[in-house]
Scaffold this motif. Structure first.
Motif, PDB file in Angstrom:
ATOM      1  N   LYS A 135      -6.460  -5.698  -2.339  1.00  0.00           N
ATOM      2  CA  LYS A 135      -6.267  -6.792  -3.285  1.00  0.00           C
ATOM      3  C   LYS A 135      -5.369  -6.378  -4.460  1.00  0.00           C
ATOM      4  N   ARG A 136      -4.688  -5.245  -4.343  1.00  0.00           N
ATOM      5  CA  ARG A 136      -3.967  -4.697  -5.479  1.00  0.00           C
ATOM      6  C   ARG A 136      -2.527  -5.187  -5.611  1.00  0.00           C
ATOM      7  N   ASN A 137      -1.909  -5.637  -4.537  1.00  0.00           N
ATOM      8  CA  ASN A 137      -0.506  -6.041  -4.626  1.00  0.00           C
ATOM      9  C   ASN A 137      -0.296  -7.177  -5.623  1.00  0.00           C
ATOM     10  N   LEU A 138      -1.117  -8.217  -5.488  1.00  0.00           N
ATOM     11  CA  LEU A 138      -0.892  -9.433  -6.270  1.00  0.00           C
ATOM     12  C   LEU A 138      -1.101  -9.230  -7.774  1.00  0.00           C
ATOM     13  N   PRO A 139      -2.195  -8.583  -8.230  1.00  0.00           N
ATOM     14  CA  PRO A 139      -2.337  -8.409  -9.680  1.00  0.00           C
ATOM     15  C   PRO A 139      -1.222  -7.572 -10.299  1.00  0.00           C
ATOM     16  N   VAL A 140      -0.737  -6.559  -9.583  1.00  0.00           N
ATOM     17  CA  VAL A 140       0.381  -5.775 -10.111  1.00  0.00           C
ATOM     18  C   VAL A 140       1.640  -6.638 -10.160  1.00  0.00           C
ATOM     19  N   VAL A 273       6.836 -12.233  -6.693  1.00  0.00           N
ATOM     20  CA  VAL A 273       5.488 -12.695  -6.358  1.00  0.00           C
ATOM     21  C   VAL A 273       5.410 -13.106  -4.890  1.00  0.00           C
ATOM     22  N   GLY A 274       6.429 -13.793  -4.407  1.00  0.00           N
ATOM     23  CA  GLY A 274       6.425 -14.228  -3.013  1.00  0.00           C
ATOM     24  C   GLY A 274       6.390 -13.064  -2.041  1.00  0.00           C
ATOM     25  N   LEU A 275       7.236 -12.050  -2.271  1.00  0.00           N
ATOM     26  CA  LEU A 275       7.257 -10.889  -1.387  1.00  0.00           C
ATOM     27  C   LEU A 275       5.981 -10.066  -1.514  1.00  0.00           C
ATOM     28  N   GLN A 280       0.713  -8.547   0.908  1.00  0.00           N
ATOM     29  CA  GLN A 280      -0.748  -8.566   0.890  1.00  0.00           C
ATOM     30  C   GLN A 280      -1.295  -9.359   2.073  1.00  0.00           C
ATOM     31  N   LEU A 281      -0.623 -10.449   2.428  1.00  0.00           N
ATOM     32  CA  LEU A 281      -1.041 -11.236   3.589  1.00  0.00           C
ATOM     33  C   LEU A 281      -0.932 -10.415   4.870  1.00  0.00           C
ATOM     34  N   MET A 282       0.155  -9.666   5.013  1.00  0.00           N
ATOM     35  CA  MET A 282       0.337  -8.817   6.193  1.00  0.00           C
ATOM     36  C   MET A 282      -0.755  -7.755   6.273  1.00  0.00           C
ATOM     37  N   LEU A 283      -1.076  -7.133   5.141  1.00  0.00           N
ATOM     38  CA  LEU A 283      -2.140  -6.130   5.137  1.00  0.00           C
ATOM     39  C   LEU A 283      -3.477  -6.750   5.531  1.00  0.00           C
ATOM     40  N   GLY A 284      -3.746  -7.960   5.032  1.00  0.00           N
ATOM     41  CA  GLY A 284      -4.989  -8.637   5.361  1.00  0.00           C
ATOM     42  C   GLY A 284      -5.119  -8.968   6.831  1.00  0.00           C
ATOM     43  N   ARG A 285      -3.980  -9.074   7.510  1.00  0.00           N
ATOM     44  CA  ARG A 285      -3.980  -9.365   8.951  1.00  0.00           C
ATOM     45  C   ARG A 285      -3.909  -8.110   9.810  1.00  0.00           C
ATOM     46  N   SER A 288       0.186  -2.506   9.416  1.00  0.00           N
ATOM     47  CA  SER A 288       0.174  -1.198   8.772  1.00  0.00           C
ATOM     48  C   SER A 288       0.907  -1.239   7.440  1.00  0.00           C
ATOM     49  N   ALA A 289       0.543  -0.290   6.563  1.00  0.00           N
ATOM     50  CA  ALA A 289       1.217  -0.190   5.269  1.00  0.00           C
ATOM     51  C   ALA A 289       2.693   0.161   5.448  1.00  0.00           C
ATOM     52  N   ARG A 290       3.023   0.880   6.496  1.00  0.00           N
ATOM     53  CA  ARG A 290       4.424   1.225   6.777  1.00  0.00           C
ATOM     54  C   ARG A 290       5.264  -0.042   6.917  1.00  0.00           C
ATOM     55  N   LYS A 291       4.735  -1.038   7.630  1.00  0.00           N
ATOM     56  CA  LYS A 291       5.485  -2.282   7.819  1.00  0.00           C
ATOM     57  C   LYS A 291       5.319  -3.232   6.635  1.00  0.00           C
ATOM     58  N   ALA A 292       4.085  -3.371   6.168  1.00  0.00           N
ATOM     59  CA  ALA A 292       3.802  -4.379   5.139  1.00  0.00           C
ATOM     60  C   ALA A 292       4.323  -3.977   3.764  1.00  0.00           C
ATOM     61  N   ARG A 293       4.451  -2.687   3.519  1.00  0.00           N
ATOM     62  CA  ARG A 293       4.917  -2.245   2.214  1.00  0.00           C
ATOM     63  C   ARG A 293       6.283  -1.556   2.288  1.00  0.00           C
TER      64      ARG A 293
END
Length: 429
Positions: A135-140, A273-275, A280-285, A288-293
């Motif tokens: 849940k950390r992507n969005l607040p940052v 914010v969109g990216l 965060q949506l990709m991580l929730g699904r 991997s962090a490699r792809k989502a981040r």
């Protein structure tokens, strides 16, 4: 993955809102010099090269103070560290308003940079005590939009204040705003509890700590630093040279240049914010962090670099250049949101504050060098046309592409995580 049972959404987002206000003030303080550059350089008789040095001086002690306070954040409550920062920033606006020479202004900017350097990593460390990993992507990202909103307000209001009362009045107003935030934080700021050890023996806590030489030698960690350096390089140009580029390079008036700068900043918010939300949506699904981040940062940075190059090569009208520059500056900012999350994923919680601080310190060197490099380019090629400034933007493009190539080759956040966990287990044995 479910949220931690200790997660308190209402309190967490209240702290996010307060820290977003701090980020807004932080970037008002940073951008003000660029937006008063034309009258300031005329009154103090500064050449483009000298102005670039003064502008970059904000970041001379930025890195050192960021690291020092980052280590303090591992041991002391972030609540009190952030309050001290807010009060110091407010007080330091006064000598800037009264500066009568380039040297006096430079000294003020160096000290202010040292005071403001730790703000972002300490704010992130404070937030991570309220939000679990996924849940950390969005607040940052929201904090970063406080920075963007600060620059947006600056672009709209600072030229008006300058025209009405002179460039010095801006610093006095910033001092008052900083003091008001400090009062609010003293009343409502609190410390989060996520990740706080509960009745854990001291030996166990020490076992979770790793040698910094091991962490800082990791290629994945170094790749995060490289991405951050290029993002800060671009930010450094945005803070100091874009308003002058609009005014002297593209021929806009001071008020028009401020509004164009506001357009550039406003573009950053939906893009970042969109990216960040997409990541965060990709991580929730389960991606991997490699792809989502990592991959998302790389795609954004390359797209920004290509847009900078197009700005230099294509025959465009001034407003078209403003639009392209807005996109080019917005895309690399994703690194500001996702880089701390990558580091938090790869290092022990007990060392997170210092590592995020070290990242900010090293990355922010880009913002220290960029204004001086641009100043030299403008000095050589002349600042009365857009070409000189666009050459400086092309340097940003080259650095962005180089950092992306390094990240695609070496940045694997899950691998270092397992390696570091293994070292921690061995230390505990």
């Amino acid at each position: 993955m479910t949220a931690s049972p200790d997660f308190q959404a209402k309190s967490a987002w209240t702290m996010t809102l307060l820290l977003t206000g701090l980020a807004l003030i932080n970037f008002l303080d940073k951008i003000v010099l660029g937006l008063v550059a034309v009258p300031l350089t005329a009154e103090l008789n500064l050449s483009p090269e000298k102005f670039g040095v003064v502008a970059g001086s904000f970041f001379w002690l930025f890195s050192l103070s960021t690291v020092l306070v980052g280590f303090l954040a591992n041991r002391f409550q972030t609540r009190w560290l952030l309050l001290a920062m807010g009060l110091i920033w407010a007080a330091l606006q006064l000598p800037q308003a009264w500066a009568t020479s380039a040297l006096g202004l430079l000294v003020c900017r160096v000290i202010l940079g040292a005071a403001e350097g730790p703000a972002f990593p300490v704010s992130v460390h404070a937030l991570y005590k309220w939000f679990p990993d996924r849940k950390r992507n969005l607040p940052v990202a929201v904090i970063n939009q406080g920075a963007a909103f600060g620059m947006l307000l600056a672009g709209l209001l600072i030229p008006l204040v300058t025209r009405q009362w002179g460039w010095r009045m801006n610093f006095l107003l910033l001092g008052a705003i900083g003091a008001a935030w400090s009062v609010l934080w003293a009343c409502f700021g609190r410390e989060g509890t996520l990740g706080r050890p509960k009745a854990a023996p001291i030996v166990q806590i020490d076992a979770q700590r790793l040698p910094y030489r091991r962490i800082l030698a990791d290629r994945s960690v170094l790749s995060v630093f490289a991405l951050g350096f290029t993002a800060y390089w671009t930010l450094g140009l945005s803070l100091t040279w874009i308003p002058m580029y609009f005014e002297k390079g593209l021929g806009f008036t001071g008020i028009e240049a401020g509004r164009c700068f506001a357009i550039v900043v406003a573009t950053t918010t939906p893009v970042n914010v969109g990216l960040s939300w997409l990541s965060q949506l990709m991580l929730g699904r389960g991606v991997s962090a490699r792809k989502a981040r990592v991959h998302l940062i790389c795609v954004s940075a390359v797209a920004g670099a290509l847009t900078f190059i197009a700005l230099m090569l294509l025959p465009l009208q001034p407003l078209q250049k403003v639009a392209l520059l807005a996109i080019a500056c917005a895309l690399p900012t994703l690194s500001f949101t996702l880089a701390p999350a990558l580091l938090a994923q790869m290092v022990p919680d007990s060392q997170r504050g210092s590592l995020v601080a070290i990242h900010t310190a090293l990355a922010s060197l880009g913002a220290a060098f960029a204004p001086a490099v641009m100043g030299r380019i403008v000095q050589v090629h002349g600042g009365a046309n857009s070409h000189a400034y666009e050459l400086g933007f092309a340097v940003s493009a080259a650095l962005l592409i180089a950092a992306v190539l390094a990240a695609l080759r070496w940045l694997h956040p899950d691998r270092p995580h397992h390696t570091l966990d293994h070292l921690s287990t061995r230390a505990a044995a």
